[in-house]
Write an enzyme that holds these catalytic residues in place. Structure first.
Site, mmCIF file in Angstrom:
data_model
loop_
_atom_site.group_PDB
_atom_site.id
_atom_site.type_symbol
_atom_site.label_atom_id
_atom_site.label_comp_id
_atom_site.label_asym_id
_atom_site.label_seq_id
_atom_site.Cartn_x
_atom_site.Cartn_y
_atom_site.Cartn_z
ATOM 1 N N ASP A 70 0.870 -1.180 0.000
ATOM 2 C CA ASP A 70 0.000 0.000 0.000
ATOM 3 C C ASP A 70 0.907 1.231 0.000
ATOM 4 O O ASP A 70 2.140 1.104 -0.120
ATOM 5 C CB ASP A 70 -0.995 -0.040 1.181
ATOM 6 N N CYS A 110 3.039 -3.154 4.155
ATOM 7 C CA CYS A 110 2.227 -1.979 4.508
ATOM 8 C C CYS A 110 2.988 -1.254 5.612
ATOM 9 O O CYS A 110 4.186 -1.494 5.785
ATOM 10 C CB CYS A 110 0.788 -2.362 4.882
ATOM 11 N N THR A 161 2.823 -1.371 8.983
ATOM 12 C CA THR A 161 3.284 -2.270 10.044
ATOM 13 C C THR A 161 3.446 -3.708 9.576
ATOM 14 O O THR A 161 4.007 -4.540 10.300
ATOM 15 C CB THR A 161 2.243 -2.307 11.173
ATOM 16 N N HIS A 172 8.802 -24.635 8.384
ATOM 17 C CA HIS A 172 7.693 -25.251 9.127
ATOM 18 C C HIS A 172 6.319 -24.904 8.567
ATOM 19 O O HIS A 172 5.425 -25.730 8.586
ATOM 20 C CB HIS A 172 7.711 -24.793 10.603
ATOM 21 N N HIS A 208 4.455 -31.137 9.810
ATOM 22 C CA HIS A 208 4.217 -29.804 9.234
ATOM 23 C C HIS A 208 3.168 -29.883 8.122
ATOM 24 O O HIS A 208 2.291 -29.018 8.028
ATOM 25 C CB HIS A 208 5.529 -29.217 8.713
HETATM 26 C C1 RB5 Z 1 -1.898 2.967 6.295
HETATM 27 O O1 RB5 Z 1 -1.889 4.201 6.858
HETATM 28 C C2 RB5 Z 1 -1.613 1.915 7.336
HETATM 29 O O2 RB5 Z 1 -2.719 1.749 8.160
HETATM 30 C C3 RB5 Z 1 -1.248 0.614 6.681
HETATM 31 O O3 RB5 Z 1 -0.118 0.786 5.891
HETATM 32 C C4 RB5 Z 1 -0.909 -0.551 7.599
HETATM 33 O O4 RB5 Z 1 0.048 -0.205 8.545
HETATM 34 C C5 RB5 Z 1 -2.038 -1.267 8.176
HETATM 35 O O5 RB5 Z 1 -1.883 -2.269 8.899
#
Ligand code: RB5
Length: 152
Positions: free
Chosen positions: A18, A75, A77, A108, A144
């Site tokens: 994203d 993304c 996080t 695994h 597994h």
């Molecule tokens: C986008 O702002 C952010 O929410 C997305 O990149 C991500 O971290 C969501 O889990």
């Protein structure tokens, strides 16, 4: 150490992110391109805000449709895009946070997507985890295989 594992095994690797992961996606694409490997880019193609579930859906189709062997998703996080990807049958997306996790996700869990958080991880760690992930085969161990089959 660059093992160039993608070329060695001839895998098709897709990458998607994203807006929060756009810059890291471009960095990884350039790193691999400079070694002669093209990653299949599923977008997003700019820093304009977009929705990570749509990128995760595209990746699931690419893998389940046989167009890519493995995927990389990013993304902010790594959490939202992991949750979204793992809603798809046949998708095993793993957020990689250490060398050991990168190896065990393949060995695994037979993970088919490596996930990263662009806001929470360092580029050099991401590159190292990715190289370990790509170079590690699934163990194919009975326990597994059974556990993966239990997930449907
Ligand atoms: C986008 O702002 C952010 O929410 C997305 O990149 C991500 O971290 C969501 O889990």
């Amino acid at each position: 150490v660059w093992k160039d594992s993608i070329k060695e095994v001839g895998m098709k690797i897709a990458i998607g992110a994203d807006h929060g992961g756009f810059e890291l996606k471009e960095f990884l694409k350039n790193q691999y391109a400079s070694k002669g490997t093209t990653l299949i880019d599923l977008g997003t193609y700019s820093e304009e805000s977009c929705d990570y579930p749509l990128i995760a859906d595209k990746m699931a189709q690419e893998i389940n449709g046989g167009k890519a062997d493995l995927g990389i998703l990013i993304c902010g996080t790594g959490i939202g895009i992991s949750i979204a990807a793992n809603r798809h049958k046949g998708i095993r997306a793993a957020l990689l946070y250490s060398d050991e996790a990168a190896a065990l996700a393949r060995e695994h869990n037979n993970a088919n997507i490596a996930v990263f958080g662009a806001r929470t991880q360092k580029k050099e760690d991401v590159l190292r985890y990715l190289e370990i992930f790509l170079a590690t085969p699934f163990s194919d161990g009975e326990r597994h295989c059974r556990r993966i089959a239990e997930m449907g």
